[in-house]
Scaffold this motif. Sequence first.
Motif, PDB file in Angstrom:
ATOM      1  N   LEU A  17     -21.379  50.507  15.729  1.00  0.00           N
ATOM      2  CA  LEU A  17     -20.390  50.667  14.664  1.00  0.00           C
ATOM      3  C   LEU A  17     -19.394  51.772  14.976  1.00  0.00           C
ATOM      4  CD1 LEU A  17     -22.154  50.281  11.206  1.00  0.00           C
ATOM      5  CD2 LEU A  17     -20.418  48.812  12.227  1.00  0.00           C
ATOM      6  N   GLY A  18     -19.838  52.792  15.688  1.00  0.00           N
ATOM      7  CA  GLY A  18     -18.962  53.904  16.017  1.00  0.00           C
ATOM      8  C   GLY A  18     -17.798  53.516  16.897  1.00  0.00           C
ATOM      9  N   GLU A  19     -17.865  52.341  17.523  1.00  0.00           N
ATOM     10  CA  GLU A  19     -16.776  51.882  18.378  1.00  0.00           C
ATOM     11  C   GLU A  19     -15.625  51.267  17.581  1.00  0.00           C
ATOM     12  OE1 GLU A  19     -18.187  49.308  21.468  1.00  0.00           O
ATOM     13  OE2 GLU A  19     -20.036  50.465  21.749  1.00  0.00           O
ATOM     14  N   LEU A  20     -15.837  51.000  16.300  1.00  0.00           N
ATOM     15  CA  LEU A  20     -14.799  50.375  15.480  1.00  0.00           C
ATOM     16  C   LEU A  20     -13.801  51.402  14.978  1.00  0.00           C
ATOM     17  CD1 LEU A  20     -16.829  47.845  13.265  1.00  0.00           C
ATOM     18  CD2 LEU A  20     -15.868  47.518  15.552  1.00  0.00           C
ATOM     19  N   THR A  21     -12.546  50.988  14.900  1.00  0.00           N
ATOM     20  CA  THR A  21     -11.519  51.832  14.305  1.00  0.00           C
ATOM     21  C   THR A  21     -11.659  51.802  12.786  1.00  0.00           C
ATOM     22  OG1 THR A  21      -9.905  50.051  14.083  1.00  0.00           O
ATOM     23  CG2 THR A  21      -9.964  51.222  16.201  1.00  0.00           C
ATOM     24  N   ALA A  22     -10.943  52.723  12.117  1.00  0.00           N
ATOM     25  CA  ALA A  22     -10.987  52.757  10.655  1.00  0.00           C
ATOM     26  C   ALA A  22     -10.498  51.438  10.067  1.00  0.00           C
ATOM     27  CB  ALA A  22     -10.151  53.920  10.141  1.00  0.00           C
ATOM     28  N   ARG A  23      -9.471  50.853  10.661  1.00  0.00           N
ATOM     29  CA  ARG A  23      -8.930  49.588  10.165  1.00  0.00           C
ATOM     30  C   ARG A  23      -9.932  48.453  10.386  1.00  0.00           C
ATOM     31  NH1 ARG A  23      -5.606  48.849   6.275  1.00  0.00           N
ATOM     32  NH2 ARG A  23      -3.508  49.005   7.099  1.00  0.00           N
ATOM     33  N   GLU A  24     -10.602  48.461  11.508  1.00  0.00           N
ATOM     34  CA  GLU A  24     -11.611  47.427  11.774  1.00  0.00           C
ATOM     35  C   GLU A  24     -12.780  47.554  10.810  1.00  0.00           C
ATOM     36  OE1 GLU A  24     -10.657  46.869  16.558  1.00  0.00           O
ATOM     37  OE2 GLU A  24     -12.272  48.188  15.895  1.00  0.00           O
ATOM     38  N   LEU A  25     -13.135  48.774  10.424  1.00  0.00           N
ATOM     39  CA  LEU A  25     -14.183  48.962   9.420  1.00  0.00           C
ATOM     40  C   LEU A  25     -13.749  48.412   8.069  1.00  0.00           C
ATOM     41  CD1 LEU A  25     -15.483  52.537  10.308  1.00  0.00           C
ATOM     42  CD2 LEU A  25     -16.800  50.408  10.429  1.00  0.00           C
ATOM     43  N   ASP A  26     -12.456  48.577   7.748  1.00  0.00           N
ATOM     44  CA  ASP A  26     -11.931  47.985   6.507  1.00  0.00           C
ATOM     45  C   ASP A  26     -12.068  46.464   6.541  1.00  0.00           C
ATOM     46  OD1 ASP A  26     -11.198  50.432   5.425  1.00  0.00           O
ATOM     47  OD2 ASP A  26      -9.138  50.330   6.174  1.00  0.00           O
ATOM     48  N   VAL A  27     -11.721  45.871   7.677  1.00  0.00           N
ATOM     49  CA  VAL A  27     -11.828  44.420   7.833  1.00  0.00           C
ATOM     50  C   VAL A  27     -13.288  43.989   7.715  1.00  0.00           C
ATOM     51  CG1 VAL A  27     -11.514  42.494   9.426  1.00  0.00           C
ATOM     52  CG2 VAL A  27      -9.720  44.223   9.216  1.00  0.00           C
ATOM     53  N   LEU A  28     -14.185  44.747   8.341  1.00  0.00           N
ATOM     54  CA  LEU A  28     -15.613  44.423   8.284  1.00  0.00           C
ATOM     55  C   LEU A  28     -16.122  44.436   6.855  1.00  0.00           C
ATOM     56  CD1 LEU A  28     -18.331  43.898   9.698  1.00  0.00           C
ATOM     57  CD2 LEU A  28     -18.563  46.379   9.985  1.00  0.00           C
ATOM     58  N   ARG A  29     -15.716  45.432   6.081  1.00  0.00           N
ATOM     59  CA  ARG A  29     -16.156  45.515   4.686  1.00  0.00           C
ATOM     60  C   ARG A  29     -15.679  44.302   3.895  1.00  0.00           C
ATOM     61  NH1 ARG A  29     -13.686  47.142   0.140  1.00  0.00           N
ATOM     62  NH2 ARG A  29     -11.887  47.904   1.323  1.00  0.00           N
ATOM     63  N   LEU A  30     -14.435  43.887   4.105  1.00  0.00           N
ATOM     64  CA  LEU A  30     -13.892  42.749   3.361  1.00  0.00           C
ATOM     65  C   LEU A  30     -14.528  41.436   3.810  1.00  0.00           C
ATOM     66  CD1 LEU A  30     -10.150  43.849   3.192  1.00  0.00           C
ATOM     67  CD2 LEU A  30     -11.859  43.928   1.362  1.00  0.00           C
ATOM     68  N   LYS A  56      -6.816  37.991  12.144  1.00  0.00           N
ATOM     69  CA  LYS A  56      -7.619  37.162  13.039  1.00  0.00           C
ATOM     70  C   LYS A  56      -7.921  37.903  14.333  1.00  0.00           C
ATOM     71  CE  LYS A  56      -7.810  32.539  15.074  1.00  0.00           C
ATOM     72  NZ  LYS A  56      -7.122  31.233  15.217  1.00  0.00           N
ATOM     73  N   SER A  57      -6.926  38.625  14.859  1.00  0.00           N
ATOM     74  CA  SER A  57      -7.110  39.396  16.082  1.00  0.00           C
ATOM     75  C   SER A  57      -8.114  40.522  15.873  1.00  0.00           C
ATOM     76  CB  SER A  57      -5.765  39.971  16.537  1.00  0.00           C
ATOM     77  OG  SER A  57      -5.935  40.815  17.648  1.00  0.00           O
ATOM     78  N   ARG A  58      -8.029  41.208  14.738  1.00  0.00           N
ATOM     79  CA  ARG A  58      -8.953  42.306  14.458  1.00  0.00           C
ATOM     80  C   ARG A  58     -10.378  41.795  14.253  1.00  0.00           C
ATOM     81  NH1 ARG A  58      -4.144  44.607  12.883  1.00  0.00           N
ATOM     82  NH2 ARG A  58      -3.999  46.877  13.168  1.00  0.00           N
ATOM     83  N   VAL A  59     -10.521  40.648  13.608  1.00  0.00           N
ATOM     84  CA  VAL A  59     -11.856  40.063  13.429  1.00  0.00           C
ATOM     85  C   VAL A  59     -12.470  39.743  14.794  1.00  0.00           C
ATOM     86  CG1 VAL A  59     -13.133  38.070  12.567  1.00  0.00           C
ATOM     87  CG2 VAL A  59     -11.399  39.136  11.126  1.00  0.00           C
ATOM     88  N   ALA A  60     -11.694  39.104  15.660  1.00  0.00           N
ATOM     89  CA  ALA A  60     -12.197  38.767  16.987  1.00  0.00           C
ATOM     90  C   ALA A  60     -12.573  40.025  17.762  1.00  0.00           C
ATOM     91  CB  ALA A  60     -11.147  37.971  17.755  1.00  0.00           C
ATOM     92  N   ARG A  61     -11.754  41.069  17.621  1.00  0.00           N
ATOM     93  CA  ARG A  61     -12.015  42.304  18.363  1.00  0.00           C
ATOM     94  C   ARG A  61     -13.277  43.001  17.865  1.00  0.00           C
ATOM     95  NH1 ARG A  61      -7.072  43.889  18.634  1.00  0.00           N
ATOM     96  NH2 ARG A  61      -7.048  45.243  16.793  1.00  0.00           N
ATOM     97  N   LEU A  62     -13.466  43.047  16.549  1.00  0.00           N
ATOM     98  CA  LEU A  62     -14.654  43.739  16.037  1.00  0.00           C
ATOM     99  C   LEU A  62     -15.928  42.956  16.341  1.00  0.00           C
ATOM    100  CD1 LEU A  62     -16.071  42.709  13.093  1.00  0.00           C
ATOM    101  CD2 LEU A  62     -13.849  43.379  12.223  1.00  0.00           C
ATOM    102  N   LEU A  63     -15.852  41.614  16.318  1.00  0.00           N
ATOM    103  CA  LEU A  63     -17.016  40.822  16.698  1.00  0.00           C
ATOM    104  C   LEU A  63     -17.372  41.078  18.157  1.00  0.00           C
ATOM    105  CD1 LEU A  63     -16.332  37.357  14.991  1.00  0.00           C
ATOM    106  CD2 LEU A  63     -17.957  39.120  14.271  1.00  0.00           C
ATOM    107  N   SER A  64     -16.356  41.172  19.016  1.00  0.00           N
ATOM    108  CA  SER A  64     -16.584  41.435  20.426  1.00  0.00           C
ATOM    109  C   SER A  64     -17.200  42.818  20.628  1.00  0.00           C
ATOM    110  CB  SER A  64     -15.267  41.325  21.197  1.00  0.00           C
ATOM    111  OG  SER A  64     -15.449  41.648  22.562  1.00  0.00           O
TER     112      SER A  64
END
Length: 241
Positions: A173-186, A208-216
């Motif tokens: 989880l520490g690898e995610l940016t603040a924005r990616e954490l927002d996307v994850l929560r939603l 869509k790009s951020r979702v793919a990046r956080l899943l990766s």
Amino acid sequence: MTLRIMLVDDQDVVRAGLRLLLDGRGELEVVAEATDGRRVLETALRHRPDVIVMDIRMPETDGVDAITELRGHWPADFGECPAVLVLTAFDLDSYVYAALRAGANGFLLKTSSPDELAAGISVVAAGESILTPSITRRILRQYIADGPPITARRRDPGTAKPDSAVACARDRLGELTARELDVLRLIALGYSNLEIAGELDLSEPAVKSRVARLLSKLGLSNRVQAAIVAYETGVATFSSG
């Protein structure tokens, strides 16, 4: 574009009924069937379906084991692994929870209407998830509180393998940016890409790009696993949203 569907259910009458319902729609085509979880990977490799519609409770090899094998052994040179839509008769079921952790893209009740089933297939084929917030939260609330259910599985508990994908994701989880954490929560709250875009003032392609990046980054197969990680780590809570 016609979506290629594979059906997995140990009951002949259920598969026949599903085939009749789905083949009657021009945008869907049933290309393969399997009667047991043991043949899911082999059959999927032969027919390359876009979506696998799978019963969760089956003799010999259940849907949880079948999904685990499919996700773990799908060849990289075959392209994207088929999406998995689980059908269940029970909306509060440890099998459903285990299937979501293993990589199912979502689930529908067997009482769902033909239109709901067809819509669900289209949604998971597009990379989204069937993540009905009210039902999913009830499942997660029950089983996260008690720990991952092992006794419900029909194997010897001593041979159960740890859910490595979700377990490893918690440590990343520490690898995610603040924005990616927002996307994850939603995502965990059941938001679609379009709804996330509106909430965060982003374009839908950017989401869509951020979702793919956080899943990766998390090493996960789909949004449902991401939602489970979010709840298990407190990124999302049962009182949020």
